[in-house]
Design a protein around this motif. Structure first.
Motif, PDB file in Angstrom:
ATOM      1  N   SER A   1      -8.738   3.336  -1.789  1.00  0.00           N
ATOM      2  CA  SER A   1      -9.239   4.506  -1.598  1.00  0.00           C
ATOM      3  C   SER A   1     -10.455   4.528  -2.032  1.00  0.00           C
ATOM      4  O   SER A   1     -10.915   4.165  -3.340  1.00  0.00           O
ATOM      5  CB  SER A   1      -8.128   5.666  -2.224  1.00  0.00           C
TER       6      SER A   1
ATOM      7  N   LEU B   1      -1.790   8.423   4.951  1.00  0.00           N
ATOM      8  CA  LEU B   1      -2.430   7.632   5.861  1.00  0.00           C
ATOM      9  C   LEU B   1      -3.689   8.657   6.523  1.00  0.00           C
ATOM     10  O   LEU B   1      -3.612   9.265   7.378  1.00  0.00           O
ATOM     11  CB  LEU B   1      -1.634   7.254   7.110  1.00  0.00           C
TER      12      LEU B   1
ATOM     13  N   PHE C   1       0.882  -1.223   0.055  1.00  0.00           N
ATOM     14  CA  PHE C   1       0.099  -0.073  -0.115  1.00  0.00           C
ATOM     15  C   PHE C   1       1.001   1.042   0.121  1.00  0.00           C
ATOM     16  O   PHE C   1       1.812   1.433   0.777  1.00  0.00           O
ATOM     17  CB  PHE C   1      -0.732   0.052   1.213  1.00  0.00           C
TER      18      PHE C   1
ATOM     19  N   ILE D   1       3.273  -0.816   4.456  1.00  0.00           N
ATOM     20  CA  ILE D   1       2.334   0.184   4.234  1.00  0.00           C
ATOM     21  C   ILE D   1       3.411   1.344   4.028  1.00  0.00           C
ATOM     22  O   ILE D   1       4.183   1.794   4.850  1.00  0.00           O
ATOM     23  CB  ILE D   1       1.362   0.232   5.189  1.00  0.00           C
TER      24      ILE D   1
ATOM     25  N   LEU E   1      -3.573   3.333  12.954  1.00  0.00           N
ATOM     26  CA  LEU E   1      -3.368   2.115  12.311  1.00  0.00           C
ATOM     27  C   LEU E   1      -2.205   1.433  12.718  1.00  0.00           C
ATOM     28  O   LEU E   1      -2.592   0.014  12.843  1.00  0.00           O
ATOM     29  CB  LEU E   1      -2.871   2.575  10.851  1.00  0.00           C
TER      30      LEU E   1
ATOM     31  N   LYS F   1      -8.253   6.942   2.422  1.00  0.00           N
ATOM     32  CA  LYS F   1      -7.180   6.151   1.498  1.00  0.00           C
ATOM     33  C   LYS F   1      -7.597   4.671   1.902  1.00  0.00           C
ATOM     34  O   LYS F   1      -7.119   3.727   1.109  1.00  0.00           O
ATOM     35  CB  LYS F   1      -5.835   6.389   2.013  1.00  0.00           C
TER      36      LYS F   1
ATOM     37  N   ALA G   1      -6.606   2.528   4.357  1.00  0.00           N
ATOM     38  CA  ALA G   1      -5.445   1.315   4.759  1.00  0.00           C
ATOM     39  C   ALA G   1      -6.106   0.649   6.130  1.00  0.00           C
ATOM     40  O   ALA G   1      -5.686  -0.329   6.261  1.00  0.00           O
ATOM     41  CB  ALA G   1      -4.151   2.197   5.432  1.00  0.00           C
TER      42      ALA G   1
ATOM     43  N   PHE H   1      -5.005  -0.768  -2.816  1.00  0.00           N
ATOM     44  CA  PHE H   1      -5.156   0.678  -2.662  1.00  0.00           C
ATOM     45  C   PHE H   1      -6.595   0.979  -2.778  1.00  0.00           C
ATOM     46  O   PHE H   1      -7.419   1.275  -3.598  1.00  0.00           O
ATOM     47  CB  PHE H   1      -4.741   1.226  -3.762  1.00  0.00           C
TER      48      PHE H   1
END
Length: 422
Positions: A325, A249, A245, A277, A287, A253, A255, A323
């Motif tokens: 997002s 952040l 990824f 990441i 995260l 997005k 994640a 990804f």
């Protein structure tokens, strides 16, 4: 048409080879078009130091900034950075700074454009479809092209919590701007050609301004430099499949959804993968805690912020790009991943859903957070378990990314110039 090089006036307020995102895109358009046309670049004074490092760039006019704009920019930057960055409010409040640039460009170049010193006038940035270009009033006998413009993509209905986190309730300012900003409607209605960076934006412009389809064209704004291409080598080590990824952040997005999807895999599959990441942002600590709470420390790692030119090393080491997002205008990272032969798993909302074809990866409808996480898990499992599919998609990704080489995009732009001049 004769073969004489055309004279193009490129107005690119954000044009900077040392920066990322829109300024770098603007620079890449400028550089490649200047290989094919005699270009005069008009840009903001803030880009001067970076552009002067490249002595090959000669015909550049820098538009200065008043002390008021400098102070005002500091004020709104501080105001909109309290807590998480409020981008909708920042963009709205930034308009007076752009308008100062816009007026100066008109004053400096209106007589030259009226005098037909240029064959074409092309405004490339800002790329958001919110700004007027006053110079169009001087384009009486000179074709005017705008774009690629991209934006206006809404958050999916199932992600209203994220929309609130990203201050989407300030988006009503867009409609107010369309009504109040002088010359905004005129720019779109008079442009000889408007390039739209996504199908959503193309349809938005067509419906808002009643633009006939022959004056609109789908033209993705992002591209890839030749030196970014690295054809994927066959992974002989089947014991570990590397997922990647790359991005800021921040909530939209996605994640966090990718981490949840990894957690939902079977123990056997999790033991076969590593997720890296790459990036930094307001959600990083959250995260990292999510990874810790789910017991994924051995599977998921964070690099923090990495220079754009150094991210290629992470793409080269990866096998799959993830990804999710949920609201992406350009999504350059997806093209970068494809240029390195990585099958991509993305959410289908904005430009990235159009980059990724069924031959190059999976584009998931963002119906809800639960649905997206479930589908992410399933698509990751499919690619991890099916080596042949990964390799076929990898080859197709590399081919697909070739369509986005900057030199090819510039050639298409110049072909558009020639069509308009006929």
């Amino acid at each position: 048409m004769n073969n004489k090089r055309k004279k193009a006036l490129l107005i690119i307020e954000q044009c900077n080879p040392d920066w990322s995102s829109v300024p770098l895109v603007g620079y890449n358009f400028y550089y490649e078009i200047s290989q094919l046309c005699d270009v005069t670049l008009v840009t903001h004074i803030r880009n001067k130091a970076a552009l002067q490092k490249h002595q090959e760039h000669q015909d550049i006019i820098y538009i200065d900034e008043s002390q008021f704009s400098k102070n005002y920019h500091k004020f709104i930057a501080a105001l909109t950075s309290i807590g998480r960055k409020n981008w909708p409010l920042y963009i709205a409040l930034s308009y007076p700074i752009y308008e100062e640039f816009n007026k100066q460009v008109y004053q400096k170049f209106k007589d030259k454009v009226l005098g037909k010193e240029y064959d074409i006038v092309h405004v490339i940035t800002p790329m958001m479809p919110r700004y007027p270009a006053k110079i169009i009033r001087a384009c009486v006998n000179t074709p005017f092209i705008l774009g690629p413009v991209n934006g206006g993509v809404p958050f999916p209905p199932g992600f209203q919590k994220v929309a609130r986190q990203e201050f989407a309730y300030f988006n009503f300012l867009r409609a107010i701007g369309r009504k109040l900003i002088p010359g905004y409607v005129e720019t779109y209605q008079k442009a000889d050609k408007i390039l739209a960076g996504s199908t959503y934006t193309l349809n938005l412009i067509k419906d808002l301004f009643k633009i006939p389809k022959e004056r609109l064209e789908l033209f993705y704004e992002n591209g890839i430099s030749k030196n970014f291409f690295h054809q994927k080598k066959t992974n002989t080590n089947n014991s570990v499949i590397n997922l990647l990824f790359v991005g800021r952040l921040v909530p939209y997005k996605g994640a966090d959804m990718l981490i949840d999807a990894i957690h939902n895999l079977s123990d056997d599959l999790r033991n076969k993968i590593k997720l890296t990441i790459v990036g930094d942002g307001s959600e990083k600590v959250k995260l990292e805690n999510q990874v810790k709470n789910l017991g994924l420390e051995k599977v998921v790692s964070f690099t923090g912020w990495i220079k754009q030119e150094e991210t290629v090393e992470y793409y080269k080491q990866a096998d799959i790009f993830c990804f999710p997002s949920i609201r992406e205008f350009g999504g350059a990272v997806v093209l970068e991943a494809m240029a390195c032969g990585l099958p991509c798993i993305v959410a289908n909302n904005g430009g990235i859903g159009e980059y990724v074809t069924p031959e190059t990866g999976f584009s998931i409808e963002p119906k809800s957070r639960e649905y997206l996480v479930k589908e992410l898990t399933a698509k990751i499992q499919t690619l991890v378990e099916n080596k042949d599919l990964r390799e076929k998609m990898s080859a197709k990704c590399y081919q697909r990314a070739r369509e986005f080489e900057w030199s090819k995009k510039a050639k298409k732009i110049v072909e558009l110039y020639q069509q308009l001049l006929k």
